[in-house]
Structures are given as structure tokens and as C-alpha cells.
Design a protein around this motif. Structure first.
Motif, PDB file in Angstrom:
ATOM      1  N   ALA A 143       0.835  -1.208   0.000  1.00 45.69           N
ATOM      2  CA  ALA A 143       0.000   0.000   0.000  1.00 45.69           C
ATOM      3  C   ALA A 143       0.866   1.254   0.000  1.00 45.69           C
ATOM      4  O   ALA A 143       0.547   2.244  -0.668  1.00 45.69           O
ATOM      5  CB  ALA A 143      -0.923  -0.018   1.214  1.00 45.69           C
ATOM      6  N   ARG A 144       1.972   1.227   0.735  1.00 43.58           N
ATOM      7  CA  ARG A 144       2.859   2.395   0.749  1.00 43.58           C
ATOM      8  C   ARG A 144       3.458   2.648  -0.637  1.00 43.58           C
ATOM      9  O   ARG A 144       3.595   3.800  -1.074  1.00 43.58           O
ATOM     10  CB  ARG A 144       3.979   2.201   1.780  1.00 43.58           C
ATOM     11  N   VAL A 145       3.832   1.569  -1.309  1.00 43.31           N
ATOM     12  CA  VAL A 145       4.388   1.733  -2.665  1.00 43.31           C
ATOM     13  C   VAL A 145       3.326   2.323  -3.592  1.00 43.31           C
ATOM     14  O   VAL A 145       3.585   3.272  -4.345  1.00 43.31           O
ATOM     15  CB  VAL A 145       4.915   0.381  -3.211  1.00 43.31           C
ATOM     16  N   LEU A 146       2.114   1.781  -3.528  1.00 43.05           N
ATOM     17  CA  LEU A 146       1.035   2.284  -4.396  1.00 43.05           C
ATOM     18  C   LEU A 146       0.759   3.760  -4.105  1.00 43.05           C
ATOM     19  O   LEU A 146       0.600   4.574  -5.017  1.00 43.05           O
ATOM     20  CB  LEU A 146      -0.241   1.466  -4.192  1.00 43.05           C
ATOM     21  N   LYS A 147       0.712   4.101  -2.819  1.00 37.34           N
ATOM     22  CA  LYS A 147       0.417   5.493  -2.453  1.00 37.34           C
ATOM     23  C   LYS A 147       1.506   6.431  -2.990  1.00 37.34           C
ATOM     24  O   LYS A 147       1.211   7.499  -3.554  1.00 37.34           O
ATOM     25  CB  LYS A 147       0.296   5.619  -0.934  1.00 37.34           C
ATOM     26  N   ALA A 148       2.749   6.029  -2.813  1.00 34.18           N
ATOM     27  CA  ALA A 148       3.851   6.864  -3.307  1.00 34.18           C
ATOM     28  C   ALA A 148       3.728   7.072  -4.819  1.00 34.18           C
ATOM     29  O   ALA A 148       3.971   8.180  -5.329  1.00 34.18           O
ATOM     30  CB  ALA A 148       5.183   6.215  -2.959  1.00 34.18           C
ATOM     31  N   ILE A 149       3.337   6.048  -5.524  1.00 30.14           N
ATOM     32  CA  ILE A 149       3.207   6.139  -6.988  1.00 30.14           C
ATOM     33  C   ILE A 149       2.029   7.032  -7.367  1.00 30.14           C
ATOM     34  O   ILE A 149       2.149   7.918  -8.223  1.00 30.14           O
ATOM     35  CB  ILE A 149       3.064   4.728  -7.599  1.00 30.14           C
ATOM     36  N   ILE A 150       0.892   6.810  -6.716  1.00 28.50           N
ATOM     37  CA  ILE A 150      -0.295   7.631  -7.028  1.00 28.50           C
ATOM     38  C   ILE A 150       0.020   9.107  -6.745  1.00 28.50           C
ATOM     39  O   ILE A 150      -0.299   9.993  -7.538  1.00 28.50           O
ATOM     40  CB  ILE A 150      -1.511   7.168  -6.190  1.00 28.50           C
ATOM     41  N   TRP A 153       3.061  10.147  -9.456  1.00 32.69           N
ATOM     42  CA  TRP A 153       2.844  10.028 -10.905  1.00 32.69           C
ATOM     43  C   TRP A 153       1.362  10.033 -11.308  1.00 32.69           C
ATOM     44  O   TRP A 153       1.040  10.036 -12.477  1.00 32.69           O
ATOM     45  CB  TRP A 153       3.481   8.735 -11.428  1.00 32.69           C
ATOM     46  N   GLY A 154       0.486   9.936 -10.319  1.00 31.01           N
ATOM     47  CA  GLY A 154      -0.941   9.872 -10.631  1.00 31.01           C
ATOM     48  C   GLY A 154      -1.417   8.430 -10.729  1.00 31.01           C
ATOM     49  O   GLY A 154      -0.613   7.506 -10.850  1.00 31.01           O
ATOM     50  N   GLY A 187      -8.416   4.587  -9.113  1.00 28.44           N
ATOM     51  CA  GLY A 187      -8.862   5.447 -10.210  1.00 28.44           C
ATOM     52  C   GLY A 187      -8.006   5.342 -11.458  1.00 28.44           C
ATOM     53  O   GLY A 187      -7.917   6.280 -12.260  1.00 28.44           O
ATOM     54  N   THR A 188      -7.399   4.179 -11.663  1.00 27.42           N
ATOM     55  CA  THR A 188      -6.508   4.039 -12.821  1.00 27.42           C
ATOM     56  C   THR A 188      -7.262   3.667 -14.099  1.00 27.42           C
ATOM     57  O   THR A 188      -8.247   2.945 -14.056  1.00 27.42           O
ATOM     58  CB  THR A 188      -5.427   2.971 -12.549  1.00 27.42           C
ATOM     59  N   ARG A 189      -6.741   4.183 -15.194  1.00 23.86           N
ATOM     60  CA  ARG A 189      -7.233   3.759 -16.511  1.00 23.86           C
ATOM     61  C   ARG A 189      -6.297   2.723 -17.124  1.00 23.86           C
ATOM     62  O   ARG A 189      -6.576   2.172 -18.188  1.00 23.86           O
ATOM     63  CB  ARG A 189      -7.327   4.966 -17.451  1.00 23.86           C
ATOM     64  N   THR A 190      -5.161   2.509 -16.462  1.00 24.39           N
ATOM     65  CA  THR A 190      -4.167   1.570 -16.998  1.00 24.39           C
ATOM     66  C   THR A 190      -4.545   0.154 -16.563  1.00 24.39           C
ATOM     67  O   THR A 190      -3.838  -0.493 -15.795  1.00 24.39           O
ATOM     68  CB  THR A 190      -2.771   1.956 -16.507  1.00 24.39           C
ATOM     69  N   ASP A 510      13.100   5.925  -5.913  1.00 17.42           N
ATOM     70  CA  ASP A 510      14.289   6.200  -6.746  1.00 17.42           C
ATOM     71  C   ASP A 510      14.444   5.129  -7.822  1.00 17.42           C
ATOM     72  O   ASP A 510      14.783   5.424  -8.970  1.00 17.42           O
ATOM     73  CB  ASP A 510      15.553   6.242  -5.873  1.00 17.42           C
ATOM     74  N   ALA A 511      14.220   3.888  -7.424  1.00 17.90           N
ATOM     75  CA  ALA A 511      14.319   2.788  -8.401  1.00 17.90           C
ATOM     76  C   ALA A 511      13.254   2.941  -9.485  1.00 17.90           C
ATOM     77  O   ALA A 511      13.507   2.678 -10.668  1.00 17.90           O
ATOM     78  CB  ALA A 511      14.169   1.446  -7.688  1.00 17.90           C
ATOM     79  N   LEU A 512      12.066   3.365  -9.107  1.00 17.94           N
ATOM     80  CA  LEU A 512      10.992   3.560 -10.093  1.00 17.94           C
ATOM     81  C   LEU A 512      11.345   4.725 -11.027  1.00 17.94           C
ATOM     82  O   LEU A 512      11.091   4.665 -12.234  1.00 17.94           O
ATOM     83  CB  LEU A 512       9.659   3.827  -9.389  1.00 17.94           C
ATOM     84  N   LYS A 513      11.944   5.756 -10.445  1.00 16.67           N
ATOM     85  CA  LYS A 513      12.349   6.898 -11.284  1.00 16.67           C
ATOM     86  C   LYS A 513      13.405   6.473 -12.293  1.00 16.67           C
ATOM     87  O   LYS A 513      13.499   7.005 -13.390  1.00 16.67           O
ATOM     88  CB  LYS A 513      12.894   8.026 -10.398  1.00 16.67           C
ATOM     89  N   ALA A 514      14.214   5.509 -11.887  1.00 17.25           N
ATOM     90  CA  ALA A 514      15.284   5.030 -12.775  1.00 17.25           C
ATOM     91  C   ALA A 514      14.788   3.967 -13.763  1.00 17.25           C
ATOM     92  O   ALA A 514      15.594   3.256 -14.367  1.00 17.25           O
ATOM     93  CB  ALA A 514      16.419   4.460 -11.928  1.00 17.25           C
ATOM     94  N   GLY A 515      13.484   3.849 -13.917  1.00 13.65           N
ATOM     95  CA  GLY A 515      12.951   2.910 -14.913  1.00 13.65           C
ATOM     96  C   GLY A 515      12.450   1.609 -14.317  1.00 13.65           C
ATOM     97  O   GLY A 515      12.040   0.698 -15.043  1.00 13.65           O
ATOM     98  N   GLY A 516      12.468   1.516 -12.989  1.00 14.30           N
ATOM     99  CA  GLY A 516      12.001   0.283 -12.358  1.00 14.30           C
ATOM    100  C   GLY A 516      10.484   0.177 -12.337  1.00 14.30           C
ATOM    101  O   GLY A 516       9.759   1.149 -12.611  1.00 14.30           O
TER     102      GLY A 516
END
Lengths: 831, 174
Positions: A143-150, A153-154, A187-190, A510-516
Motif C-alpha cells: 500500500a505504501r508503494v502504491l500510495k507513493a506512486i499515485i 505520478w498519478g 482510479g486508474t485507466r491503466t 528512486d528505483a521507479l524513477k530510474a525505470g524500475g
């Protein structure tokens, strides 16, 4: 599996269920009793009340086949026998089992059999392989990972690919929870559906025409004058619909029913038209049941269904066999005028159009004439023929999804074959249905999630109850993305191991920003997809929770829970609720009540809580879609047993009343309430560029699909010797002369390769396919047919052309050890 | 009793064979048994299968089929000498096999189609491969056809056990 299954005692607990596999949804009875308390062979000593001191008679008898019995252990350590037999009282299967359903007991978890491979607890990969973690830790970190992403990045940066079906894969309960979480929560469309790269209908054209996908009742197959089957193989993949409802029509058993239903109308044994590039067991058995003169097999060239259907439509129009009264009353007439001009090309000479169709399809003019006659020629002056039009993946995943479906819907509307006994325009269906979700927040055509994953737009990808590494198009490329993009996240997890979850998020971001990309996989078994996941969530399966689904005639039943899930596995809905709760807490801590409230109302306490919650979106009127189940409760479904009730239900004096046949009231789901023809620019659109380039470059067409024994990706069957042993690796049917030319014998290991990837298979020489054609078993863990499928999708619908791959084939060597015992006798002989 | 007469008594002609298998198969009393052995190898361990002569080896030409009943009168079976070596086949070239002919789907009697080399059920078209242990080729049965275990004693082909559960039975020997 014991050679001699025990008999259930009189006091055995009894449960009602429905097969977890194909769309037909056969009724089954479950008996469960403690080990050591078996029943006896005398009628008074067993739950069946039958005398087993004598052999049970053929057909009418009750027999526990060895695969219908197993032993299970519940969470309290108690050990039980379980027997699962087909239900004679069920109107769907009337006591028949299919090869898949007869093995339901074998799919149950047991620590003593191969199903011990089940996922029994959440797993986390922190760089040293997937290791068990508790649910609290899994949902907190996830949940923390999802929240950080939402937040960063939305919501669209959270991608998902999930089951949307009924039966073993989902049910109303799990589908509702998944939809609530991703659509009104995140609320994702992906989003994408288990077998395809987007979140879309497979039959948008039928919906645009105002039709539901499942219009008819199985009864209609007993009443039809002609059954048209396009791109489907019902003996193998809709087995007991074919055997219990179509065959009685073909062999004349249902004549009495026809006479009673259609008083004064001429009736005869049914005919069947099968449009399939292969001569399948369906063709062979239909010919045996009906006689060769009453079965028309149109062995078309790949993807040319549309040219054939439109040529038949044109002939119907030329002979004035179209149903003018139906079209005037129930269709938007101007759409018919457009349809006849463009799709049926009425401005072109008939002969020219038919010559084109013959050249493209490989079907003769005489066969097209016969098809038109069997579908639409009046039985007597003023008495229309009743034709049931069925289609499935051969058409859906064929040349152009939208135009293909528009073509068969158009033929059905042209001939007035919907909403009347003995008619229908319906999918045959693959899996069962249970589509109950809030609306998808995106638009049409839906976003291609596989491409979004490859492009790096997806920061977290949550895959539930499906295995895209085996089944998606251009599958090798998707797996490569999972590997490459998963690695930075894995390194971040390794570097932050042991820290509180909240402190790990900056490194993961940081890993997600680097393409993870953070991969969450939710399933019942480890799969080719779960092995790449950072977080693996263990779900309960069929029999371990109560679930509800509809079958191919919209028959809603309760599939009762009769055993505990293994270890700490929990139902999918409970997993979604755990994550929703945690996200709500995190957003509240963040003083963001608006976001927190998106995850309200996940406080279900039971399977039925979710079922009832989902039900409130339906009004119980005739505007509900086909799944609407106003007024239905588990208690009512328990009373209705394996017959259940056909959806949509409406409330009459607060009593739910089902719907035998859709559109019988003349209503279609369009703004005018009338059905629409969907015109296409021309009768035959030709191959898409990517498909055409493969077609010209490679020698063999690689048709692909399922076989009788096996369900989908073999997630169960790979662990069950009777099933796995028949197809230890994917089989490749190829014409014997093609095989001989390439020095390939039965069982030889072959490689199929093209510009997308390669697959190893065992050769199965067979005259089921024409020269230059092949058929590859899809979804076998040792060879993903998706590796060969180009990434072309219909731009109107984002539906792939899974059936449109071409490749070369070469021999790699003799049969592998585990293939040596396999039979390579013909799979299409019935007499 | 000569071996020949024993064979005749146990082997059913096709009409009897269908009669046995399509009716309720109980009640055919007094199936002759040559002897009762200790449990046969590979058979259900708690059951004692009879040893029964089914054919003379010298009379079994390629393509020969002999209907018989085993292990009891309610269990019609078929002995075949196939044109090719078979899994668990007996005889010098491993071509002799025998199976219960009650389809393991709904109990209808399967028939041998020599041209295709398969056993086919007329009810729902399950097909079985006699050269591969009676395995299901395609169809709705959920187990292979029960294989009658054979052994050669001099010129005698004897049935000595059953591998797999015969349709309609909760144990092969009732």
C-alpha cells in the motif's frame, strides 16, 4: 487418487457447486466426510442411497470415477474425503461430466499431492528470492508503494491485469472487489483484462448493435432448425452444451420438444454449419450424430470468416430471405440501408462479390449457397427458419475484431434470429462470466497496458489470476520488461531490508524513477509471471470460498465453500479489502481525507457481504445489463441449487424473476431501444500490415487454442498426471504431408519461430489441418503460443489478433522422454 | 474341460457382449473361474483376482479380437492382438492387450476400430488408444480404460488382474 474411491456415508456433508472451468458451468454435488467413516455398498449405508453391491448401469448409474475423489486437510488439521460428482438434477449437464469437470476433486489443495505447490502465504523478494511474510507486512509495504506512486505520478501509473470472469477465476464477489479497488479507489485507466492488453469488451460491435453477448438459452440449441458455429470447437471447449443440447437436436432426440414448442410449424432434426479452418472433433461428432448430409463444414482460410459471413448475408438478401418485418419493427432501418450498401456491397454485381469470397475463403460457391439456404430459406411459405448463431475466439481473435463481430451480428439481424425460441446471436464463451464492476474510468479504444509496461509508464503492475507471460501477445517482450524493470526495485528492496516499511519507500521511488517497476502478483499457484514478482499474494480458490457466477446462458448459481484455503491464503476480495484499508489509513495519516475516502466501504465480513454490496448497482428493471441480479441472496440460490436462475432478474412483487432469453421483449440496448446494423467499409478488409508481412514471410499459419483435456494455462492441470500426461508439452497439429516433407514424425520435438519469438512443441501430424496450416496448444507452461503472436491489435477495440500468426517449423529431435508414452492417434474420429 | 471349451465359455459373442454391457450387468450368475489367485501384481491390493484363460496364443493372429468377461460376468472386456507393440503388451512382440470395454465416462461399451487403431464410445465419443495403455485420446472420460493384466503360460493367454477401476463398480470384484 485411489483405485477404489470410498463411498460417502449417509451422514456426509453435502454441498452444491458448479464446475470451475468452462463457460457451460455444469452442476456438481460435493460430499465431504471425515476419513475413516466411509459409507458402505448397501443402499442404506451410503449418501447416494444406491446399491453398490451390484454394478451401476451405463448412463443411468452413479459412479465415482477415481479422479472424482480426493482427500483434504482443513486448517484445524482434520482430514476428510471429498467426492465431487456431476449432478443429474442440473438442467445444464443432466448428470454428464466433461473430462475437466470429472477431475474437479483433483484440483483441491492437499499437502500430500502435487497441488501442494499452491501459494499458501504472501511472499516478498528482497533480492534473495521470494520469502514468506505476513499479510500485515505485505499489505503495508504494498500500500505504501502504491500510495507513493499515485501521489507522485498519478493513478494511471498503477497498472493492473486481472481476471474478469466467473467460475474458478473470479465470481461476482472477487470481480466487484477488484473493480472497486482499482476504478473507484485507485482510479486508474491503466487496466487490462486477464487475456488481453486492454480493458475492453471482446464484442464491442455486439454492444454497439444493442445486443448482450449471451442472448439465448441452452434450450434454444435443442429447438433451432440450424446451428451456426463460427470459430469455435464446442465438443472440446463447451462440452456439455454441445453434448446435452446441440447433439439431441442433431440426432432428433429433441423432436418431441420442438413439436410441443412450435405447434403447427414444420420441424425436423437440426442442421449444423461449422466455420473452422480445422476438421475438429466437433465436426466429426456432429456428422456422426446428424449424418454427413446435415452438417456443413466450411474449412476457411485464416481470418476470412468476415468475407464468408458477408457473402452469405448478400445471398440471403438476393434471395429475399431477409426478415423485413423484424428489421422494420426492431432495428434502426437506416443502419440496415448502410449495411447493405457497404458491408454487403449491393451496388456490386452478386457474381463478382461471390467470386471474391470464394477466392479469399477457399470455400466453394455451392457451400456458400447451402449455408445461406440452411440459415435463412423459409421452412414453408411465411414460416421462417430458426437459426442459432454462435461464435467464439476464432472470430473474436480473428482478422479484425470489430468488423468480425459486426458481420455475424449483421447476419443475425438480417435474418431476424434473436429474441425468439430456437434463435440467438451469442458468444459460445470461454470461461464463465461474473462481470460486476464500477465503470472503467477510461475511454474507447482502451489504453494498451502491455505497451505502457514496455514504455515504462507503469510504475506498479498488479497481475491477478492470470499469467500474461504465457498468454499475452508478443509474450517474450513482455517477460523481458518484467525482468529488466523489476531489477532496480529488487536492488532497492535488498538495500533497505530490515528497515521500517515507511523508510524503504524513498529508495523504491528512486528505483521507479530510474525505470524500475514494482510487480505484485496475486494467484493460487506460482506461475511464469509470479516468479518475477516482488510481492506475491496467495489467494483462495474455488471451493475455498463461496462464489457466484453465470454460465453461457446467464444461469446464476452459488458455488459453495466446502473446505479451508491452504495456509494463510484468503479470497481475492479480502486481499483487495486489506490493501484498501491500509491505503485509507495512510491517506488519513497524511491528512488527505479526499483520497482516504476513495477507499471507504471495504468493510465486508463475508463473501455474501460483497455479493450484496455489488447487487445494489442493479435496479431490477429491464435496463439492467445481462448480469443484473436484483433481489438475489445466497439463501435463495441455495434453494435453487444447480439450476439457479437466469439473469438479469427483475423484481415482480418483490420476487426475483429470471430471463430465459434476451431481447425477447423487442428491447435492445441502444438509445432508441432498437438494434443497429454496424456497417463496414467493404465485405473483406484484407490482412493488417503486420499480419500480412508475417504471412508472406513464413510458411505456416499458427492457429492456436485450447484442447479438450486442459483448462487455460494448465494452472491446475500441470499438477494432475492424467491431464498433464496427455500433453506434457504443447502439441503442434500439422498436416502429415507437411510433416513428412520436413522429416517430422509423431511426437518429435519441433521449434516454431518467427520475428516475434519461438516455441518448442511436440509434433502431432493430423489431417485436421490443411497443408500450410497448423494448430498449436496455447498456454502450455513449456511453450507460450503468445511468443509468436505479433503485437497488432484492432485499432477500434485494442483486441489482438491472437489467431493470426505465421511462422516456420523445424525438427529439433526425437520425442523427449516424457512424450514417448503419448498417443498420437487422430483427435477427430468419432465413428 | 478342455482349454478350448473354457475359452468358448468365457468369450462372449458380440451380441451377448452388447447385451451384457447395455443392460444392468448384475445378475449373470456363475461366471466360471479357473482358480482364485492371491492378489495379482499391480491389481488392487486388497482384492483377489481370478486367473482366467482368455485365448490360445497360437490362435491369436494379428487383428484378432476376443470378447470375454473379467473379473466377473458384469465386466465385459476385449482382448486384442494389435498390429504394433503396445505398452504393457504381452506375447513375443508385446502386441497382445485387453481392456474393460465399459467407457470410463458413462459406462457405454466401446468398440474397437481396427482401421484407426482405437476404441470408440458411441455415447459421447470418448476414444482410447489400446497401444498406449487404454489412454484417453480425446473425449469426456476421466481415466484410461481399465487394463486387464495378462500373462502367457505356455500357449495360454490368461487374465490375472485389472489395473484401474471398471465403470459402475466401487471395487472391481463385488
Amino acid at each position: 487418487m485411489r483405485n477404489t474411491p470410498p463411498l460417502p456415508p449417509v451422514k456426509a456433508r453435502r454441498y452444491t457447486t458448479v464446475c470451475q472451468f468452462c463457460v457451460v458451468g455444469c452442476g456438481y454435488k460435493v460430499y465431504k466426510w471425515p476419513q475413516g467413516r466411509d459409507g458402505g455398498p448397501k443402499a442404506a449405508n451410503n449418501a447416494f442411497g444406491l446399491d453398490f453391491t451390484r454394478p451401476q448401469p451405463p448412463m443411468a448409474g452413479e459412479w465415482i470415477a477415481p479422479n472424482m475423489h480426493t482427500q483434504v486437510v482443513d486448517r484445524d488439521g482434520s482430514r476428510h474425503n471429498v467426492v465431487i460428482v456431476p449432478d443429474r438434477a442440473c438442467v445444464v449437464n443432466k448428470g454428464l461430466s466433461s473430462v475437466r469437470g470429472a477431475g474437479l476433486a483433483q484440483t483441491l489443495y492437499s499437502p500430500e499431492r502435487a497441488t501442494r505447490a499452491r501459494l499458501t502465504q504472501p511472499l516478498l523478494d528482497q533480492g534473495d528470492g521470494q520469502k514468506p511474510v505476513g499479510w500485515d507486512e505485505a499489505s503495508d509495504l504494498g500500500a505504501r508503494v502504491l500510495k507513493a506512486i499515485i501521489d507522485r505520478w498519478g493513478p494511471d501509473a498503477v497498472g493492473m491485469k486481472f481476471f474478469d470472469h466467473g467460475g474458478g477465476g473470479g465470481g461476482f464477489e472477487n470481480n466487484w472487489a477488484v473493480g472497486r479497488f482499482f476504478f473507484t479507489g485507485v482510479g486508474t485507466r491503466t487496466a487490462s483484462i486477464h487475456n488481453r492488453p486492454a480493458y475492453n469488451s471482446e464484442v464491442h460491435a455486439a454492444g454497439d448493435a444493442g445486443l448482450v453477448p449471451l442472448t439465448n438459452s441452452y434450450l434454444d440449441a435443442q429447438l433451432a432448425d440450424t446451428i451456426l458455429v463460427v470459430g469455435a470447437n464446442p465438443y472440446e471447449t463447451q462440452t456439455n452444451y454441445f453434448l446435452e443440447h446441440m447433439v439431441p437436436n442433431l440426432n432428433g432426440t429433441s423432436m418431441g420438444l420442438k413439436q410441443a414448442t412450435f405447434d403447427g410449424e414444420p420441424v425436423d432434426r437440426g442442421r449444423m454449419i461449422i466455420v473452422d479452418p480445422r476438421r475438429t472433433m466437433t465436426v466429426a461428432t456432429a456428422e456422426t450424430a446428424a449424418g454427413r448430409d446435415r452438417v456443413l463444414h466450411l474449412q476457411i482460410e485464416p481470418g476470412t470468416d468476415i468475407a464468408l459471413l458477408n457473402a452469405i448475408g448478400r445471398l440471403v438478401l438476393e434471395y429475399r430471405w431477409h426478415d423485413v418485418a423484424f428489421m422494420r419493427e426492431r432495428t434502426e432501418w437506416q443502419t440496415f440501408e448502410a449495411f447493405q450498401r457497404s458491408t454487403l456491397a449491393v451496388d456490386r454485381p452478386l457474381e463478382q462479390m461471390l467470386e471474391d469470397a470464394v477466392r479469399v475463403t477457399g470455400v466453394t460457391r455451392e457451400q456458400i449457397e447451402t449455408a445461406a439456404r440452411w440459415i435463412a430459406e423459409p421452412k414453408a411459405p411465411g414460416i421462417r427458419r430458426r437459426t442459432l448463431l454462435h461464435y467464439e475466439k476464432g472470430l473474436i481473435w480473428g482478422l479484425k475484431n470489430y468488423q468480425n463481430i459486426a458481420a455475424i451480428v449483421g447476419l443475425g439481424l438480417l435474418t431476424g434470429n434473436v429474441g425468439k425460441p430456437g434463435t440467438g446471436i451469442s458468444r459460445l464463451g470461454g470461461h464463465q462470466e461474473a462481470y460486476v464492476r464500477p465503470p472503467y474510468p477510461g475511454r474507447r479504444p482502451a489504453l494498451n497496458v502491455d505497451e505502457a509496461v514496455r514504455r515504462g509508464e507503469v510504475k506498479a503492475f498488479w497481475v491477478g489470476g492470470c499469467n500474461p507471460v504465457l498468454t499475452t501477445l508478443r509474450a517474450e517482450a513482455l517477460e523481458q520488461s518484467l525482468v529488466e524493470r523489476g531489477e532496480p526495485v529488487r536492488r532497492a528492496l535488498a538495500a533497505t531490508r530490515g528497515r521500517p516499511a515507511g523508510q524503504r519507500i524513498p529508495a523504491i521511488v528512486d528505483a521507479l524513477k530510474a525505470g524500475g517497476m514494482f510487480l505484485i502478483a496475486q494467484d493460487i499457484y506460482p506461475t511464469a509471471t509470479t516468479r518475477h514478482a516482488h510481492l506475491v499474494l496467495s489467494a483462495a480458490q474455488w471451493g475455498e470460498m463461496n462464489l457466484t457466477s453465470i454460465n453461457g446462458e446467464r444461469r446464476l448459481r452459488l458455488y459453495e465453500r466446502f473446505m479451508d484455503p491452504p495456509g494463510e491464503a484468503i479470497p481475492d476480495w479480502a486481499i483487495m479489502a486489506r490493501f484498501a484499508h491500509r491505503l485509507r489509513e495512510l491517506y488519513l495519516q497524511d491528512r488527505n481525507p479526499l483520497a482516504a475516502n476513495r477507499f471507504l466501504d471495504f468493510d465486508w465480513k463475508s463473501d455474501e457481504d460483497v455479493f450484496i454490496d455489488a447487487r445494489y448497482q442493479f435496479k431490477g428493471t429491464n435496463t439492467d445489463p445481462m448480469e443484473g441480479y436484483a433481489g438475489i441472496t445466497y439463501d435463495l440460490l441455495r434453494k435453487l441449487g444447480t439450476d439457479g436462475i437466469q439473469t438479469p432478474t427483475r423484481l415482480v412483487n418483490r420476487i426475483p424473476v429470471g430471463t430465459v432469453r434476451m431481447h425477447e421483449d423487442g428491447h435492445f440496448y441502444t438509445s432508441t431501444g432498437k438494434a443497429r446494423f454496424i456497417p463496414a467499409p467493404r465485405p473483406w478488409p484484407g490482412y493488417a500490415a503486420k499480419v500480412e508481412s508475417q504471412r508472406k514471410r513464413y510458411r505456416f499459419w499458427i492457429n492456436n487454442g485450447r484442447v479438450n483435456h486442459l483448462w487455460q494455462t494448465l494452472y491446475h492441470h500441470r499438477y494432475l498426471p492424467f491431464y498433464q500426461g496427455r500433453y506434457p508439452m504443447p502439441c503442434l497439429e500439422m498436416h502429415p504431408e507437411d510433416a513428412t516433407e520436413l522429416g517430422i514424425g509423431p511426437g518429435d520435438r519441433v521449434e516454431i519461430s518467427n520475428d516475434m519469438g519461438k516455441v518448442e512443441a511436440m509434433a502431432y501430424p493430423s489431417d485436421a489441418v490443411k497443408r500450410g496450416h497448423t494448430f498449436l496448444l496455447f498456454g502450455q507452461p513449456r511453450g507460450a503460443a503468445g511468443n509468436l503472436v505479433p503485437d497488432h491489435v484492432d485499432p477500434k477495440t485494442t483486441i489482438p489478433s491472437y489467431k493470426q500468426a505465421w511462422a516456420d517449423v523445424k525438427r529439433l529431435g526425437p520425442p523427449p522422454e516424457d512424450v514417448k508414452g503419448v498417443s498420437f492417434r487422430p483427435r477427430n474420429v468419432a465413428s | 474341460m478342455s482349454n478350448e471349451s473354457k475359452r468358448t465359455r468365457h468369450a462372449l459373442n458380440r451380441r451377448d457382449f452388447l447385451k451384457v454391457s447395455s443392460g444392468c450387468m448384475a445378475g449373470v450368475a456363475g461366471v466360471p473361474m479357473l482358480s482364485v489367485s492371491s492378489p495379482a501384481l499391480g491389481a488392487t491390493p486388497t482384492s483377489a483376482y481370478p486367473v482366467m484363460e482368455v485365448a490360445r496364443l497360437s490362435e491369436l493372429k494379428p487383428g484378432t479380437t476376443i470378447p470375454f468377461a473379467y473379473p466377473g460376468p458384469s465386466s465385459p472386456a476385449l482382448l486384442m492382438r494389435l498390429p504394433e507393440a503396445a505398452r504393457d503388451g504381452v506375447g513375443k512382440d508385446s502386441t497382445i492387450v485387453a481392456f474393460s470395454i465399459l467407457c470410463t465416462h458413462k459406462g457405454c461399451p466401446v468398440s474397437y476400430k481396427a482401421e484407426q487403431g482405437m476404441l470408440i464410445c458411441p455415447c459421447h465419443w470418448s476414444t482410447f488408444d489400446p497401444a498406449k495403455g487404454g489412454d484417453l485420446i480425446i473425449g469426456q472420460a476421466s481415466s484410461s480404460l481399465p487394463r486387464i493384466e495378462l500373462r502367457i503360460e505356455g500357449d495360454k493367454v490368461q487374465a490375472v488382474g485389472v489395473e484401474g477401476l471398471i465403470y459402475g463398480h466401487h471395487t472391481n470384484i463385488l
